[in-house]
Design an enzyme around this catalytic site. Structure first.
Site, PDB file in Angstrom:
ATOM      1  N   GLU A   1     -25.713  19.415  53.950  1.00 29.26           N
ATOM      2  CA  GLU A   1     -24.327  19.859  53.775  1.00 29.26           C
ATOM      3  C   GLU A   1     -24.355  20.969  52.747  1.00 29.26           C
ATOM      4  OE1 GLU A   1     -21.235  20.598  51.776  1.00 29.26           O
ATOM      5  OE2 GLU A   1     -21.136  18.479  51.220  1.00 29.26           O
TER       6      GLU A   1
ATOM      7  N   CYS B   1     -17.621  23.182  47.574  1.00 25.50           N
ATOM      8  CA  CYS B   1     -18.239  23.626  48.828  1.00 25.50           C
ATOM      9  C   CYS B   1     -17.191  23.951  49.876  1.00 25.50           C
ATOM     10  CB  CYS B   1     -19.216  22.575  49.338  1.00 25.50           C
ATOM     11  SG  CYS B   1     -18.471  20.954  49.631  1.00 25.50           S
TER      12      CYS B   1
END
Length: 679
Positions: A256, A295
């Site tokens: 990720e 993120c």
């Protein structure tokens, strides 16, 4: 001063090279990390041979309850975490996302697992597959715990959330965990982990902690039963994913990565619309929450070309109101970056992006780890690749102009994959076009208008019940997603065999398996006394014309197929047929025991199908088969402990043809309390 130590093989490692961990606020040491000499081979062996077997002895629900109780234990200590968190540069709001958001995520995964997964050490997934004409050879998918270790390498930006959102589903799946957080802010992750150990809620050997800058030869020691989950930069993630041992052993690797997420302002939106204000507010929030170190933050702000002046002015005005300072102060809206090194990297990335673009907004705060929000403008969003591939990990967004909706979609997808995109529009035709155009390149896509804004969780908020991850540059991985989060960590197996053999393997009734008639009515048995495959075959009942007429009057359902012989003659059935819900009600009358007993109530039914018509003169009979059982936690207000029992119901006619089938749920009293029950 906090001493961040490794916890390996049930012991804290107090000796090793001591490294100062610096406060982002004071630029002074706030903790020391003791980097010990770790035998990773032994650490992995300990997890596989001590923690793994203990977890696999528990059911999925028991493991999920342990996560629930662990979350409650941590929530009671949250204020201690908030105090420490301020040194990472996080404001109270930022820390809430990390600390309580992380614990709530663990709660959510626990709840979804208990609701949707089997109360067994493994999960029986989906329906059986008939593989032969007579049904003597069947297939059944199950998901089983892997006999390995889940290695979690976490980024610095969310020390608590990043740890818990991976740890919870891994533990529930039956896998022990080794956590390796980034040293930056690791003193917060360590404090939470220390409390997990002190709680003694999880079995010994199920969690270990690495206090180190790099994971040494840990990846060299992994086997095919292990798994790695990494959160961080795309470049580091690709390097780890390409590790020779990861490739050689096909070790599952979930990546990720940070991505250049976008938010799009619809072409229909004008400055006087609510959607415009919502858009500006969301972009600024995503720039400044966690100082842009998310993120999921909005790195690219995509707007109609004729809105450049209005958008850039509105962003600047709102950014002027952001108070930068010590995150411990209530008036502060944006703290420092996580470290001076992160600030230096951010400055370098900003300077690279700045070349060829117009600087719309840039304050002068640049002291220690502090920086200011920055907005760049690209008049031509197709020129240059940097804005679509270089992520300045901090409070920066680049405004990009488009002329047509098709061009906005193209620009959004130029980042080659992102964790999340968002669109602000009041036009659902635009919403459809943009969402479907962007969907292949995004893991999540949020559409906001005035109707959803009030309760929206926001562009940058991963939700426990929804998947988190994205294709391409975002890593190609997938986390969270409710019960899916647990199944990501398990091995899916396709079992084949006779229905009875499969039933005896998976401990859940398989359609076509042999059954055993109950020695007494099953509704007169306690939860613990009931056995998988136990059955009740009812008496028979012949349906009459009067039954159909009276049910029509009682229910108010006068559909022609039940009440008009002439019209019914032209129907699919060619004659009057009984209501499906009459068959359902009459079936309940056949299998329900009227006397008081352990059965409490009908909790609902699932997968109802009316397979064949029932006409007046037909005779129906039901067979009740115990399919599976789930223990329910007794709460303080419950008068007694109970569980949920799932019964397959098969209704047949006089020719032994199935006319209806479904699953009914009943609440059944338990004889005994369990450790999960609240006192």
């Amino acid at each position: 001063m906090i001493k961040v130590q490794s916890y390996i093989q049930g012991e804290w490692l107090a000796n090793g090279n001591e490294i100062d961990l610096i406060s982002a606020v004071t630029n002074e040491p706030v903790a020391q990390m003791v980097e010990a000499d770790i035998d990773y081979n032994e650490a992995l062996k300990y997890a596989r041979t001590v923690g793994g077997p203990k977890l696999r002895e528990m059911t999925i629900h028991e493991r999920a309850f342990s996560i629930k109780f662990l979350g409650k234990y941590l929530m009671e200590r949250k204020e201690k975490y908030y105090e420490i968190s301020s040194h990472t540069g996080a404001t109270r709001q930022d820390s809430w996302i990390d600390i309580e958001g992380g614990i709530i995520t663990a709660f959510g995964i626990s709840s979804k697992s208990r609701r949707h997964l089997s109360d067994l050490p493994w999960h029986v997934e989906g329906d059986t597959e008939r593989l032969s004409r007579k049904g003597s050879f069947m297939g059944q998918h199950i998901c089983v715990p892997r006999h390995g270790v889940a290695v979690h390498i976490n980024a610095f930006n969310f020390p608590v959330w990043g740890m818990l959102e991976k740890l919870a589903p891994a533990i529930i799946s039956g896998m022990p965990v080794i956590v390796k957080p980034s040293p930056v802010g690791s003193y917060l992750a360590w404090e939470v982990f220390k409390d997990m150990i002190e709680s003694e809620i999880l079995p010994e050997g199920t969690i270990q902690y690495i206090a180190a800058d790099k994971p040494g030869d840990l990846l060299d020691r992994l086997i095919s039963q292990d798994m790695v989950a990494f959160t961080g930069s795309a470049s580091t993630g690709r390097k780890l994913k390409a590790h020779p041992n990861i490739i050689a052993n096909n070790v599952p690797f979930n990546l990720e990565a940070d991505s250049l997420n976008c938010s799009i302002l619809g072409k229909d939106v004008t400055p006087d619309m609510e959607e415009f204000d919502l858009f500006i507010k969301e972009v600024v929030r995503e720039m400044t929450v966690k100082t842009g170190q998310k993120c999921t933050a909005i790195r690219r702000t995509i707007i109609p070309r004729d809105m450049i002046i209005e958008v850039t002015n509105a962003l600047s005005e709102r950014l002027d109101k952001i108070t930068i300072g010590d995150p411990a102060n209530k008036e502060t809206r944006m703290g420092p970056l996580a470290s001076t090194l992160q600030r230096e990297r951010f400055d370098e990335q900003f300077q690279t992006l700045e070349d060829g673009l117009h600087v719309v907004y840039s304050g002068d705060s640049s002291d220690g780890a502090y920086t200011s929000p920055k907005v760049l403008l690209a008049h031509q969003s197709y020129d240059g690749d940097d804005m679509h591939h270089i992520e300045a990990f901090g409070p920066l967004t680049t405004v990009m102009a488009y002329d047509t909706t098709e061009e906005a979609i193209d620009i959004a997808n130029m980042a080659n994959g992102a964790l999340v995109g968002s669109l602000f529009t009041a036009d659902d035709e635009i919403a459809h076009k943009v969402a479907m155009g962007c969907a292949p390149y995004h893991g999540r896509f949020m559409v906001i208008n005035r109707n959803s804004a009030e309760e929206s969780t926001g562009h940058g908020s991963p939700i426990a019940s929804l998947v988190h991850g994205g294709p391409g540059h975002a890593g190609g991985g997938e986390e969270l997603g409710g019960a899916r989060a647990v199944l990501h960590n398990m091995q899916r197996v396709a079992l084949q065999g006779s229905p009875t053999t499969l039933r005896n393997i998976v401990n859940q009734h398989i359609k076509g398996a042999e059954t055993e008639e109950s020695d007494k009515h099953p509704f007169q048995k306690y939860f613990e006394e009931l056995k998988i495959g136990e059955a009740l075959t009812t008496d028979k009942r012949t349906v009459t014309e009067k039954d159909v007429e009276e049910f029509a009057e009682l229910s108010g359902d006068h559909f022609y197929a039940h009440t008009d012989p002439e019209a019914a003659s032209r129907s699919l059935f060619g004659k009057i047929v009984a209501h499906g819900y009459f068959v359902l009600s009459a079936t309940a009358g056949l299998f329900v025991d009227p006397d008081e007993g352990p059965v409490m109530l009908n909790y609902g039914l699932e997968n109802l199908r009316f397979v064949a018509p029932v006409a007046p003169g037909d005779t129906i009979q039901a067979k009740l088969i115990l399919k599976r059982k789930n223990v329910r936690q007794q709460k303080k207000d419950d008068p007694f402990p109970f569980g949920v029992v799932y019964w397959d119901v098969e209704v047949t006619n006089q020719e032994d043809v199935i006319v209806a089938e479904y699953t009914i749920l009943t609440l059944m009293k338990r004889k005994n309390k369990l450790p999960i029950d609240e006192k």
